[in-house]
Design a protein around this motif. Structure first.
Motif, PDB file in Angstrom:
ATOM      1  N   ALA A 137       0.983  -1.324   0.133  1.00  9.68           N
ATOM      2  CA  ALA A 137       0.166  -0.061  -0.042  1.00  9.68           C
ATOM      3  C   ALA A 137       0.721   1.427  -0.099  1.00  9.68           C
ATOM      4  CB  ALA A 137      -0.781  -0.013   1.234  1.00  9.68           C
ATOM      5  N   GLU A 151      -5.584  11.695   4.221  1.00  7.73           N
ATOM      6  CA  GLU A 151      -6.386  10.173   4.199  1.00  7.73           C
ATOM      7  C   GLU A 151      -6.687  10.027   5.742  1.00  7.73           C
ATOM      8  OE1 GLU A 151      -5.264   5.766   2.916  1.00  7.73           O
ATOM      9  OE2 GLU A 151      -3.707   7.136   2.755  1.00  7.73           O
ATOM     10  N   TYR A 163     -11.313  -0.527   6.691  1.00  5.90           N
ATOM     11  CA  TYR A 163     -10.517   0.539   5.632  1.00  5.90           C
ATOM     12  C   TYR A 163      -9.176  -0.079   5.618  1.00  5.90           C
ATOM     13  CZ  TYR A 163      -8.549   4.725   3.538  1.00  5.90           C
ATOM     14  OH  TYR A 163      -8.045   5.483   2.730  1.00  5.90           O
ATOM     15  N   ARG A 194      -7.566  -1.235   1.991  1.00  2.00           N
ATOM     16  CA  ARG A 194      -6.656  -0.404   1.505  1.00  2.00           C
ATOM     17  C   ARG A 194      -5.448  -1.254   1.006  1.00  2.00           C
ATOM     18  NH1 ARG A 194      -2.093   2.357   2.980  1.00  2.00           N
ATOM     19  NH2 ARG A 194      -1.910   4.438   2.203  1.00  2.00           N
ATOM     20  N   ASP A 208      -7.185  -1.009  -3.038  1.00  2.00           N
ATOM     21  CA  ASP A 208      -6.500   0.480  -3.040  1.00  2.00           C
ATOM     22  C   ASP A 208      -7.290   1.581  -1.968  1.00  2.00           C
ATOM     23  OD1 ASP A 208      -8.886   1.121  -4.535  1.00  2.00           O
ATOM     24  OD2 ASP A 208      -7.882   1.432  -6.364  1.00  2.00           O
ATOM     25  N   ARG A 209      -6.978   2.900  -2.122  1.00  6.43           N
ATOM     26  CA  ARG A 209      -7.774   3.815  -1.284  1.00  6.43           C
ATOM     27  C   ARG A 209      -9.201   3.738  -1.414  1.00  6.43           C
ATOM     28  NH1 ARG A 209      -2.971   8.142  -1.697  1.00  6.43           N
ATOM     29  NH2 ARG A 209      -1.400   7.256   0.009  1.00  6.43           N
ATOM     30  N   ALA A 249     -11.333   0.953  -0.308  1.00  9.76           N
ATOM     31  CA  ALA A 249     -11.159   1.174   0.950  1.00  9.76           C
ATOM     32  C   ALA A 249     -12.278   2.249   1.681  1.00  9.76           C
ATOM     33  CB  ALA A 249      -9.835   1.421   1.508  1.00  9.76           C
TER      34      ALA A 249
END
Length: 176
Positions: free
Chosen positions: A28, A35, A130, A134, A138-139, A142
């Motif tokens: 990650a 974030e 999350y 993640r 990915d973000r 998430a």
């Protein structure tokens, strides 16, 4: 239940679609301040939704909540405390009863104390989900998954009762 299953299917489909063309990742990406703030805001939203009027909504204490509270009150009075992993009334592990007993010792209102044991882990499930999504995807995935869990009527409902299920979901998210 149908909407819950549909939401899960949508998350999986989105994750597969986003991951299909993505190059292999080494891990990650590093965390950024926005974030972190976003994850904390989602956790605060989840906690707020689960704690709002916790003493009065729902307006009735359910029979299995009473049994969980009974385990929490009676077990410390017994000759010796059982293992936290042994099953009490309705098959809930005594660890749940121990958490309710500790919460009842700190908070005078036993209904709130009972329900906090589910509300807090239920809310903490959101940032752990999350983290897992993640790392796995990915973000975007998430964020989408954490928002769905934070706002999910079913997850909020389970977290607002003194049931063991919210704690189970939290443990599952931590393991991920």
């Amino acid at each position: 239940l149908v909407s819950y299953v549909a939401a899960l299917a949508a998350i999986v489909a989105l994750a597969i679609d986003l991951d299909r063309d993505a190059p292999p990742r080494a891990g990650a990406p590093p965390w950024s301040a926005p974030e972190v703030a976003l994850v904390l805001a989602l956790a605060a939203l989840a906690l707020g939704l689960r704690l709002w009027r916790l003493a009065t909504l729902p307006g009735v204490i359910w029979d299995d909540e009473i049994l969980y509270l009974h385990d929490a009150i009676v077990v410390p009075a017994d000759a010796g405390p059982p293992s936290p992993f042994a099953s009490g009334t309705w098959g809930a592990p005594y660890l749940h009863a121990y958490l309710i007993a500790a919460s009842s010792w700190l908070i005078d209102d036993r209904v709130v104390a009972l329900r906090l044991v589910s509300a807090i882990p239920g809310a903490l499930t959101v940032p752990f989900l999350y983290l897992a999504l993640r790392e796995l995807f990915d973000r975007r995935v998430a964020f989408f998954g954490a928002v769905l869990l934070a706002l999910s009527c079913w997850a909020i409902l389970l977290s607002r009762h003194g049931y063991v299920w919210a704690v189970n979901g939290f443990a599952e998210a931590v393991v991920l």
